[in-house]
Design an enzyme around this catalytic site. Structure first.
Site, PDB file in Angstrom:
ATOM      1  N   HIS A 137      -9.657   2.319   0.469  1.00  0.00           N
ATOM      2  CA  HIS A 137      -8.210   2.152   0.420  1.00  0.00           C
ATOM      3  C   HIS A 137      -7.848   1.554  -0.926  1.00  0.00           C
ATOM      4  CE1 HIS A 137      -4.151   1.524   1.192  1.00  0.00           C
ATOM      5  NE2 HIS A 137      -4.174   0.649   2.187  1.00  0.00           N
TER       6      HIS A 137
ATOM      7  N   HIS B 149      -2.266   8.364   6.114  1.00  0.00           N
ATOM      8  CA  HIS B 149      -2.574   7.066   5.507  1.00  0.00           C
ATOM      9  C   HIS B 149      -3.979   6.660   5.984  1.00  0.00           C
ATOM     10  CE1 HIS B 149      -1.802   3.363   3.506  1.00  0.00           C
ATOM     11  NE2 HIS B 149      -1.806   2.629   4.604  1.00  0.00           N
TER      12      HIS B 149
ATOM     13  N   CYS C 186       0.796  -1.229   0.000  1.00  0.00           N
ATOM     14  CA  CYS C 186       0.000   0.000   0.000  1.00  0.00           C
ATOM     15  C   CYS C 186       0.830   1.281   0.000  1.00  0.00           C
ATOM     16  CB  CYS C 186      -0.952  -0.024   1.187  1.00  0.00           C
ATOM     17  SG  CYS C 186      -1.852  -1.574   1.245  1.00  0.00           S
TER      18      CYS C 186
END
Lengths: 389, 339, 85
Positions: free
Chosen positions: A319, A284, A151
């Site tokens: 996400h 994040h 990620c």
């Protein structure tokens, strides 16, 4: 910049949704899964057929959804940067993905041996395939590569691009990332028990996990020499970057947020900025119990008592995994351009251990430096800093 | 800008390279279609608690990385950069088959976690408790070269004094058969598909007999007609006329795209020794990392293995070498080494 | 009960690839996590799936696992009480 996400198919559509607090989280329709009723996702509401048509590709291509979304966003970026002759400068392309060609492999795996019609997707499985197709679409023959650090991937793609320009190896580089939704990642995250059944709530005490999303975004980086020579309008500068490793656990972040702390402090150092000069943190903030606590601890360690305005935009987009760093780079640049902090949606209660309060409604104020975090499996932590001149 | 030297080179391949240099004195014969690496005893390198979750590629990468660091006398590198074309295909196959077989029920996380492309870099960092820069490239036949360039950049601009760089791919159990199935039987790749891991430690300080990594250049697409001009430009940029190149290491795999190597070789005089290696170690996306291993070993040992040389081998000191690779006419890379 | 314990030991060794352990090495009251067998949070998720698949016990929160996976003895007792298959 070019972008396609759950909240819009262009930069202006994304900005509009962000300014109007309109999230793109819905139930899933593009992937067939038994989990459809128990997860919510940030889906790009354009089918592969729509994208093939929009890109004017032949109907029976072996483009995966990864390649299609990537081409769609990258073409926008080139247009947006007013580039007509791509090879008039030494131009590179750096993409990132975690899904690669899995969106097709997971459908056809057991037919590959016998069904000639789907064998075209064997070659499109590896992660570099979508990158090569996007580079070919843009006409880039030289330096082309793909990064996959889960990620944090796209943040690393942006960092490498900046370094290649700085070293004088390239004059221009298109950087970013793409990930579509896939059954593979949905089930993978499900086994880790970190998928929320409702809209995700980053930095909330009662957060219950993340929403997966799909997206692609690319940014055009150019050297100062091109900017001066062509008298180009600069959207923002990449002033700082860093990559560090938490070295704690294959998937979980440490309690001290060591990797995140190192990434943020080293990025500040490369930007030659003090923590107090950061006006906005695009966190994040995945809304998992582990990430948001660990990131909060790291933010407190870096910024002490005066925490800058911060928010996670993942409640808008979900996400988007390897693309997240690029999506949020676009949002960081939009924050600089529009002098606005985007809200952290669905937040109610501060996390008791840290007591951090994200920005929850649109906040207009002078913004000169934005710090953007991207963390991933394997302890990968990357931080970028975008600045206005 | 600092120079970049290669302190150590370690390779796990289909030959005995891990234990003994080029390990080609007693070459192992390869099976025709696919060949596993000649694996070391991983228990000697990896603690059981970590080993129990590792697929082949992770074992190869962690072990080759560990030995490369040991050989360079480095405990903690300032950066870890990995290239892998197919990533962790073994665990990818395991998790995907579990999804299909159980129809999305009763799935467990281990294979999914380990299938992530950056697992090898992450496991090396975990094992070393190394909090430094960590990156993974997954761009087909340029995966390793991208990692090598990243390492070179960091040594050159002094952001790292030592970098661990590695290229690895594992064969897996299922997907490789599909790849083999669609390979053109007349004009396609004739060497077997294989696996391996080649790891290197880069650094800025010149050590005795250290091979210097002078340059690396990659091209996503290159026509046969442009090979000569690309080689000439590369040699010119690095101030190395063709006659100064002592060895040319080529990635022939038996396919019709081997013409590219013929064209490249034609740029050099007869005094340049030509070597090819994939007939001994097979083909995989990061096979060119073995090419670099060969280049480094060649310059260090001044020994030309006859199994790998083609044509005449004039006796002379080997000082400068070029490694050229491409895959099906795409993803071209040129690496320049000097002693 | 002792059959169940034996079965659990065998399954855990197999499931978690604990090659260096044999059934005899694991005492009923040994800690499964931390200093004992050295299992971690990923193993806990694996064990939760095993409970569901083999014994029809569904746990939804990894925190519940912590109590149940203390030792083979505790785990066996919990399974006896709650199993649906």
């Amino acid at each position: 910049m070019g972008i396609v996400s759950a909240i819009g198919h262009s930069v202006s559509e994304n900005l509009d949704a962000l300014l109007n607090s309109k999230p793109g989280i819905t139930s899933i329709s593009s992937v067939k899964t038994h989990h459809a009723n128990t997860i919510k996702v940030g889906e790009v509401k354009r089918s592969n057929a729509d994208l093939i048509k929009a890109l004017q590709l032949p109907e029976h291509t072996n483009y995966t959804r990864t390649a299609l979304l990537g081409c769609y966003a990258a073409k926008q970026a080139i247009q947006n940067a007013n580039i007509t002759a791509i090879n008039s400068y030494r131009t590179g392309f750096i993409s990132s993905t975690s899904v690669g060609g899995m969106d097709k492999t997971e459908i056809h795996l057991k037919d590959f041996a016998t069904n000639k019609a789907v064998q075209k997707y064997i070659k499109s499985h590896h992660a570099g395939d979508s990158t090569q197709k996007i580079a070919d679409t843009l006409g880039i023959d030289g330096f082309v590569t793909t990064i996959s650090t889960a990620c944090s991937s796209a943040a690393n793609a942006i960092m490498l691009g900046a370094k290649l320009i700085k070293s004088g190896r390239l004059d221009r580089v298109i950087v970013g990332g793409v990930d579509p939704l896939s059954k593979f990642t949905i089930n993978g995250f499900k086994t880790l028990m970190i998928l929320s059944e409702s809209d995700c709530r980053p930095f909330d005490a009662d957060r219950s996990g993340l929403n997966l999303g799909e997206a692609a975004a690319y940014l055009v980086l150019e050297s100062q020499a091109i900017v001066e020579k062509e008298n180009k309008k600069v959207l923002a500068y990449i002033s700082g970057y860093a990559n560090a490793n938490d070295a704690f656990h294959q998937t979980a972040s440490s309690e001290t947020g060591e990797g995140a702390y190192l990434a943020m402090t080293q990025a500040l150092k490369t930007a030659q900025l003090n923590p107090s000069q950061i006006d906005y943190i695009n966190a994040h903030g995945t809304a998992t119990a582990n990430n948001d606590l660990s990131e909060s601890v790291a933010i407190k360690r870096v910024f002490g008592e005066t925490i800058p305005d911060f928010s996670s935009t993942k409640a808008f987009t979900g996400h988007t995994l390897a693309a997240a760093g690029a999506i949020e780079a676009v949002y960081s640049v939009l924050a600089l351009q529009n002098q606005v902090v985007f809200p952290n949606l669905n937040f109610k209660t501060t996390i008791p251990e840290t007591g951090l309060q994200p920005v929850t409604t649109i906040k207009r104020k002078p913004i000169k430096h934005v710090l953007s975090n991207s963390f991933g499996f394997g302890g990968n932590c990357s931080t970028l800093i975008f600045s206005k001149l | 800008m600092k120079p970049c030297y290669i302190y150590s080179a370690v390779s796990i391949s289909a030959q005995h390279t891990f234990d003994s240099g080029l390990g080609l004195l007693e070459p192992l014969a390869l099976q025709p279609n696919k060949v596993n690496a000649h694996h070391p005893l991983y228990k000697s390198y990896i603690p059981p608690a970590a080993l129990r979750r590792m697929a082949t590629g992770v074992k190869m990468g962690v072990t080759a990385g560990k030995k490369a660091l040991e050989n360079a006398n480095i405990i903690q590198p300032d950066a870890i950069v990995i290239g892998t074309g197919m990533g962790c295909i073994e665990d990818t196959e395991t998790f995907l088959n579990a999804i299909i077989k159980n129809d999305e029920a009763y799935l467990t996380p281990t294979a999914f976690i380990q299938s992530t492309h950056n697992t090898v870099g992450a496991q090396i960092a975990l094992g070393l408790q190394c909090k430094a820069y960590n990156n993974t490239y997954v761009h087909g036949a340029l995966s390793f070269e991208s990692a090598l360039l990243d390492g070179l950049l960091q040594v050159e601009d002094d952001s790292a004094s030592t970098v661990l760089v590695g290229g690895l791919d594992e064969l897996g159990k299922e997907f490789i058969d599909y790849i083999d199935l669609i390979e053109d039987k007349n004009e396609g790749i004739t060497v077997p598909f294989s696996e391996g891991a080649s790891f290197f430690v880069l650094g800025a300080i010149k050590q005795q007999h250290a091979v210097q990594l002078k340059a690396i250049k990659t091209f996503s697409a290159l026509t046969l007609e442009n090979v000569r001009s690309v080689f000439m430009a590369f040699l010119k940029e690095n101030a190395c006329p063709p006659e100064t190149i002592d060895a040319l290491i080529l990635g022939h795999n038996g396919s019709k795209y081997d013409h590219y190597y013929t064209e490249a070789a034609s740029c050099f005089p007869k005094t340049t020794v030509q070597l090819k290696y994939k007939q001994c170690i097979g083909e995989y996306f990061t096979a060119s990392a073995f090419g670099l291993y060969l280049g480094v070993t060649l310059l260090k040992n001044q020994d030309l293995p006859s199994l790998l040389t083609c044509g005449d081998t004039p006796k002379k000191p080997l000082k400068i070498s070029i490694i050229y690779n491409q895959y099906n006419g795409r993803d071209h890379s040129l690496i320049l080494l000097s002693l | 009960m002792s059959n169940l314990k034996q079965e659990l030991k065998e399954n855990i060794i197999e499931l978690l690839n604990l090659e260096e352990f044999s059934v005899e090495d694991i005492n009923d009251n040994d800690a499964l996590f931390g200093d004992g067998l050295g299992l971690d949070s990923i193993d806990a998720l694996e064990l939760m799936v095993m409970l569901d698949k083999d014994y029809g016990i569904k746990l939804t929160d990894p925190k519940e696992g912590k109590e149940i996976f203390q030792s083979i003895a505790v785990l066996a007792e919990y399974i006896e009480k709650n199993r649906t298959k």
